[in-house]
Design a protein around this motif. Structure first.
Motif, mmCIF file in Angstrom:
data_model
loop_
_atom_site.group_PDB
_atom_site.id
_atom_site.type_symbol
_atom_site.label_atom_id
_atom_site.label_comp_id
_atom_site.label_asym_id
_atom_site.label_seq_id
_atom_site.Cartn_x
_atom_site.Cartn_y
_atom_site.Cartn_z
ATOM 1 N N ALA A 32 48.006 20.599 38.331
ATOM 2 C CA ALA A 32 47.642 19.866 37.262
ATOM 3 C C ALA A 32 46.052 19.919 37.032
ATOM 4 O O ALA A 32 45.522 19.855 35.947
ATOM 5 C CB ALA A 32 48.106 18.433 37.355
ATOM 6 N N ARG A 33 45.319 20.093 38.087
ATOM 7 C CA ARG A 33 43.989 20.152 37.863
ATOM 8 C C ARG A 33 43.281 21.508 37.669
ATOM 9 O O ARG A 33 42.181 21.870 37.390
ATOM 10 C CB ARG A 33 43.237 19.448 39.094
ATOM 11 N N LEU A 34 44.307 22.587 38.088
ATOM 12 C CA LEU A 34 43.929 23.926 37.851
ATOM 13 C C LEU A 34 44.564 24.536 36.627
ATOM 14 O O LEU A 34 44.621 25.818 36.464
ATOM 15 C CB LEU A 34 44.208 24.568 39.153
ATOM 16 N N ARG A 35 45.001 23.853 35.328
ATOM 17 C CA ARG A 35 45.713 24.399 34.531
ATOM 18 C C ARG A 35 44.645 25.413 33.681
ATOM 19 O O ARG A 35 45.544 26.281 33.023
ATOM 20 C CB ARG A 35 46.368 23.208 33.647
ATOM 21 N N GLU A 36 43.624 25.383 33.897
ATOM 22 C CA GLU A 36 42.574 26.347 33.136
ATOM 23 C C GLU A 36 42.563 27.504 33.964
ATOM 24 O O GLU A 36 41.720 28.519 33.689
ATOM 25 C CB GLU A 36 41.367 25.570 32.535
ATOM 26 N N ARG A 37 43.191 27.710 35.353
ATOM 27 C CA ARG A 37 42.910 28.673 36.229
ATOM 28 C C ARG A 37 44.096 29.575 36.192
ATOM 29 O O ARG A 37 45.099 29.709 37.117
ATOM 30 C CB ARG A 37 42.479 28.141 37.488
ATOM 31 N N PRO A 38 44.690 30.596 35.282
ATOM 32 C CA PRO A 38 45.701 31.261 35.438
ATOM 33 C C PRO A 38 45.989 32.182 36.920
ATOM 34 O O PRO A 38 47.157 32.592 37.209
ATOM 35 C CB PRO A 38 45.866 32.262 34.268
ATOM 36 N N ASP A 39 44.738 32.680 37.095
ATOM 37 C CA ASP A 39 44.800 33.269 38.468
ATOM 38 C C ASP A 39 45.426 32.440 39.607
ATOM 39 O O ASP A 39 45.838 33.038 40.461
ATOM 40 C CB ASP A 39 43.332 33.785 38.891
ATOM 41 N N GLN B 221 54.447 34.467 57.470
ATOM 42 C CA GLN B 221 54.056 35.790 57.731
ATOM 43 C C GLN B 221 53.961 36.813 56.329
ATOM 44 O O GLN B 221 52.887 37.255 56.384
ATOM 45 C CB GLN B 221 55.040 36.575 58.687
ATOM 46 N N ASP B 222 55.121 36.624 55.538
ATOM 47 C CA ASP B 222 54.659 36.945 54.121
ATOM 48 C C ASP B 222 53.717 36.232 53.518
ATOM 49 O O ASP B 222 52.905 36.929 52.564
ATOM 50 C CB ASP B 222 56.228 37.230 53.503
ATOM 51 N N HIS B 223 53.717 34.925 53.556
ATOM 52 C CA HIS B 223 52.785 34.167 52.802
ATOM 53 C C HIS B 223 51.468 34.388 53.171
ATOM 54 O O HIS B 223 50.343 34.512 52.217
ATOM 55 C CB HIS B 223 53.030 32.576 53.092
ATOM 56 N N MET B 224 51.182 34.763 54.233
ATOM 57 C CA MET B 224 49.685 35.082 54.558
ATOM 58 C C MET B 224 49.071 36.514 54.136
ATOM 59 O O MET B 224 48.071 36.314 53.704
ATOM 60 C CB MET B 224 49.540 35.093 56.311
ATOM 61 N N ALA B 225 49.987 37.332 54.084
ATOM 62 C CA ALA B 225 49.520 38.680 53.374
ATOM 63 C C ALA B 225 49.296 38.403 51.903
ATOM 64 O O ALA B 225 48.369 38.787 51.110
ATOM 65 C CB ALA B 225 50.557 39.508 53.393
ATOM 66 N N PHE B 226 50.246 37.498 51.363
ATOM 67 C CA PHE B 226 49.984 36.925 49.699
ATOM 68 C C PHE B 226 49.070 36.115 49.586
ATOM 69 O O PHE B 226 48.021 36.285 48.779
ATOM 70 C CB PHE B 226 51.277 36.194 49.376
ATOM 71 N N PHE B 227 48.234 35.558 50.502
ATOM 72 C CA PHE B 227 47.417 34.427 50.558
ATOM 73 C C PHE B 227 45.960 35.482 50.816
ATOM 74 O O PHE B 227 45.282 35.044 50.016
ATOM 75 C CB PHE B 227 47.609 33.476 51.866
ATOM 76 N N ALA B 228 46.276 36.238 51.506
ATOM 77 C CA ALA B 228 44.922 37.099 51.789
ATOM 78 C C ALA B 228 44.368 37.805 50.364
ATOM 79 O O ALA B 228 43.425 37.733 49.981
ATOM 80 C CB ALA B 228 44.956 38.128 52.939
ATOM 81 N N GLU B 229 45.467 38.513 49.679
ATOM 82 C CA GLU B 229 45.413 38.986 48.607
ATOM 83 C C GLU B 229 44.774 38.049 47.445
ATOM 84 O O GLU B 229 44.089 38.417 46.647
ATOM 85 C CB GLU B 229 46.490 39.524 48.056
ATOM 86 N N LEU B 230 45.364 36.529 47.536
ATOM 87 C CA LEU B 230 44.888 35.736 46.321
ATOM 88 C C LEU B 230 43.543 35.424 46.535
ATOM 89 O O LEU B 230 42.676 35.358 45.823
ATOM 90 C CB LEU B 230 45.834 34.471 46.647
ATOM 91 N N VAL B 231 43.171 35.006 47.990
ATOM 92 C CA VAL B 231 41.690 34.598 47.964
ATOM 93 C C VAL B 231 40.792 35.584 48.086
ATOM 94 O O VAL B 231 39.491 35.429 47.594
ATOM 95 C CB VAL B 231 41.750 33.713 49.278
ATOM 96 N N ASN B 232 41.123 36.764 48.336
ATOM 97 C CA ASN B 232 40.231 38.004 48.183
ATOM 98 C C ASN B 232 39.862 38.426 46.727
ATOM 99 O O ASN B 232 38.600 38.830 46.433
ATOM 100 C CB ASN B 232 40.596 39.261 48.953
ATOM 101 N N GLY B 233 40.523 37.759 45.808
ATOM 102 C CA GLY B 233 40.402 37.821 44.469
ATOM 103 C C GLY B 233 39.659 36.808 43.952
ATOM 104 O O GLY B 233 39.417 36.861 42.838
ATOM 105 N N LEU B 234 39.231 35.896 44.602
ATOM 106 C CA LEU B 234 38.510 34.811 44.037
ATOM 107 C C LEU B 234 36.853 35.239 43.908
ATOM 108 O O LEU B 234 36.378 35.456 45.053
ATOM 109 C CB LEU B 234 38.565 33.450 44.784
ATOM 110 N N GLU B 235 36.194 35.024 42.805
ATOM 111 C CA GLU B 235 34.913 35.509 42.752
ATOM 112 C C GLU B 235 34.061 34.326 42.865
ATOM 113 O O GLU B 235 32.727 34.472 42.924
ATOM 114 C CB GLU B 235 34.617 36.139 41.230
#
Length: 682
Positions: free
Chosen positions: A516-523, A628-642
């Protein structure tokens, strides 16, 4: 030389003596071993696939030992894959040699021709590029094993215990094959039984006690294992009087560690070897009075030093690599060293790792690294600095309160001015899982540099480094240690599930609040939507586990959380509502990384010790596999945060969550009694 012939001889001279002792099941006598290997080898050799490779990826035990011997006798090449290989590494190895995925299922022809006579394909660390499969003959491996027996003496063939991870060439040749030749007992327990559920984070107290209990007489260790055993023995006073031989290899051993080990009565001998030489090349004798050398060359090898200091080896060698025969002539080892007047080999560093400073000084990083890891506060170190005025280091702390600055100052005080560290940086551990460490403990320098010496390291790596001390504190909590070891009572396990239910039932509401608080953050919205879909209903798994474990699921549903659990959940809501809502992903990182450890190490141990059915562990095992799958997904997600504020918020939240989640575990009573304070009806 055929190993089965030697086994038959042992079976004739002492048929009822123990050849294989898995500890957790019935031992195998020499008479039984000879019969079983012969029968299995016959079945394999008449199965129509002789000459095609099989994959072995088994824990230590009778099954793995029999397979190893039978395949050798049947002249079927073995691709032995250590369990710590990543899926990508394992896939590359299988594809390269055309092996099937399991023993003893059918194989398909290799796309690349294996050199004639190949008995084993083993993959090197790949420090200079894509790793290649080194092909070894049976005669070569057995001649090395025979040289080891000749060098140390058959009198050491008592009870040799396998500690190195399954699939490591050094243990197979110098441990297993040498023990079979000498007629000793090969003690081959599953790794979890010796504190090696995670071979790169050993429980050395368990290891030391098992070695004493099983009356082990010989071991092959890497330096880290030796350091762990020495520390436990120094702290507890536990003796290991049965040991007559402790061979250490795989990496350079700090001299002070050798001296500490020998002061405890450990008969430590340092050795040196290469995969291309089927493991051991040299080994210290038992009467050396100057620690630090790699000993004298074994009988089947010769060595000389090139003008640039590189060690050149001559003697029986590997056949070649997959699809490529070996070039004739001496083997350039890639190691820098010298041979002293007594014929002892001294290995002083890697030629490829040599640092040349901007002052023109040549420095072997291993020299400084050995002194760094000898400091109690430093677990791992990589020294770099080619082209810089002075070397620098990447350091991994060994404990939560480690003072790395003091440790570096102590090392610098012992170094010449040109070799003193000009700077250092604290980083996360180097492991095979993250591609920064080989199976035998050597640094993969290019991979480490790509992660930590780039202009901007990826944020996931920084998150791991920035929370590593908090993770160590969490892992030091007695309730966590007991859970990972499986030494908790049924009541304690049920009490843990009660608290898990209380925080897991808030997972989806917390995600919805963050959304709800990140509704302007499509990423971030897409990631939260995926998490919400994945996590919905997981709290019901926990209630089912409580019932299957003999607890009262309805009472758990009606109860109030412990104060520590409430504090953790309340803090998460507060950070989402009042601060940067992206901080929630710091909580995700902590809970998911912890659940992987609990699932991989704790669930099976608790289940075995308590005799509970699999239905009592659906949350841990299923969630662990998911995460274990989530951690790979999580790493890709946070590495994309600028955004820097997002990264700072996630890092701060993760640090806080390790403390808050640790408090939840610390609030659980270890006794088998009730916990009324956490079971007050709502």
């Amino acid at each position: 030389m055929r190993l089965l012939e030697t086994i038959r001889e042992h079976a004739l001279t002492h048929p009822l003596a123990i050849a294989l002792d898995p500890v957790v099941s019935e031992p195998v006598t020499w008479e039984d071993l000879a019969e079983r290997v012969e029968a299995m080898a016959y079945d394999l050799s008449t199965g129509g696939q002789a000459g095609q490779p099989y994959v072995l990826c088994l824990d230590h035990g009778v099954e793995a030992s029999l397979a190893e011997l039978a395949l050798l006798e049947a002249r079927i090449p073995v691709l032995s894959l250590p369990a710590f290989f990543t899926e990508e590494q394992a896939r590359h190895a299988r594809t390269a040699c055309g092996a099937d995925t399991a023993f003893p299922s059918a194989s398909r022809p290799a796309p690349s021709v294996l050199p004639l006579g190949t008995a084993r394909v083993t993959f090197t660390s790949g420090s200079t590029g894509t790793p290649k499969g080194v092909c070894l003959s049976a005669a070569h491996m057995l001649s090395v094993a025979a040289s080891v027996v000749e060098a140390v003496g058959a009198e050491h063939a008592g009870r040799h215990c396998a500690l190195l991870p399954p699939g490591i060439l050094l243990e197979t040749v110098a441990g297993f094959f040498a023990t079979m030749l000498a007629g000793g007992t090969y003690v081959c327990p599953p790794q979890a039984e010796v504190g090696l559920t995670d071979p790169f984070r050993p429980d050395f107290a368990v290891m030391a006690n098992r070695l004493a209990e099983w009356k082990i007489t010989s071991l092959i260790l890497v330096p880290e294992y030796l350091a762990g055993l020495v520390t436990v023995m120094e702290r507890t006073g536990l003796p290991l009087p049965e040991l007559t031989l402790v061979a250490v290899g795989g990496a350079r051993v700090p001299v002070d560690l050798l001296e500490r080990a020998r002061a405890l009565g450990l008969p430590v001998r340092q050795g040196y070897g290469l995969t291309e030489c089927a493991s051991v090349v040299s080994l210290e004798s038992g009467d050396e009075d100057e620690p630090g050398s790699a000993g004298r060359l074994l009988g089947h090898m010769k060595a000389r030093i090139a003008p640039d200091g590189e060690i050149l080896l001559e003697g029986e060698m590997f056949l070649g690599t997959i699809g490529e025969l070996r070039d004739p002539g001496p083997l350039a080892s890639g190691d820098i060293g010298r041979i002293d007047e007594h014929g002892r080999l001294w290995v002083e560093g890697r030629k490829s790792a040599l640092i040349v400073t901007s002052f023109g000084r040549n420095i072997s990083p291993e020299w400084i690294e050995a002194q760094l890891v000898a400091q109690p506060d430093i677990a791992q170190a990589m020294v770099h600095g080619d082209g810089l005025p002075a070397p620098e280091a990447l350091l991994v702390p060994s404990r939560p309160d480690a003072d790395l600055a003091v440790a570096v100052a102590a090392v610098n005080s012992s170094l010449p001015a040109y070799a003193r560290l000009a700077g250092w940086r604290e980083v996360a551990p180097f492991t095979p899982a993250n591609g920064m460490l080989t199976g035998n403990g050597r640094l993969r320098r290019k991979q480490i540099a790509a992660t930590w010496l780039a202009d901007r390291p990826c944020f996931f790596a920084e998150l791991e480094a920035g929370t590593f001390r908090e993770r160590l504190r969490f892992l030091g909590i007695p309730q966590v240690r007991a859970g990972l070891a499986g030494t908790i009572s049924r009541r304690t396990y049920i009490d843990y599930l009660w608290q898990a239910w209380h925080h897991v039932r808030h997972t989806v509401p917390l995600m919805q609040a963050a959304r709800a608080r990140l509704r302007e953050r499509p990423d971030l919205l897409a990631a939260l939507d995926e998490y919400i879909a994945e996590e919905t209903g997981h709290e019901e798994w926990i209630l089912a586990d409580i019932a299957a474990a003999g607890g009262d699921a309805d009472a758990a549903r009606a109860s109030e959380p412990a104060l520590a659990t409430r504090a953790m959940v309340d803090h998460a809501y507060r950070m989402i509502e009042e601060a940067n809502p992206a901080a929630f992903f710091g909580m995700v990182y902590v809970l998911e990384s912890v659940s992987v450890a609990l699932a991989q190490r704790g669930a099976s141990a608790v289940a075995e010790n308590l005799g509970l059915p699999p239905e009592a562990f659906t949350y841990l095992t299923s969630h662990g596999a998911l995460d274990q799958d989530h951690m790979a997904f999580f790493a890709e997600l946070v590495n994309g945060l600028e955004r820097g504020d997002d990264r700072a918020a996630i890092l701060q939240m993760a640090r806080e969550m390790f403390g808050l989640f640790g408090a939840v575990f610390a609030s659980i009573e270890m006794e088998d009694g009730p916990m009324e304070k956490t079971r007050v009806a709502a």
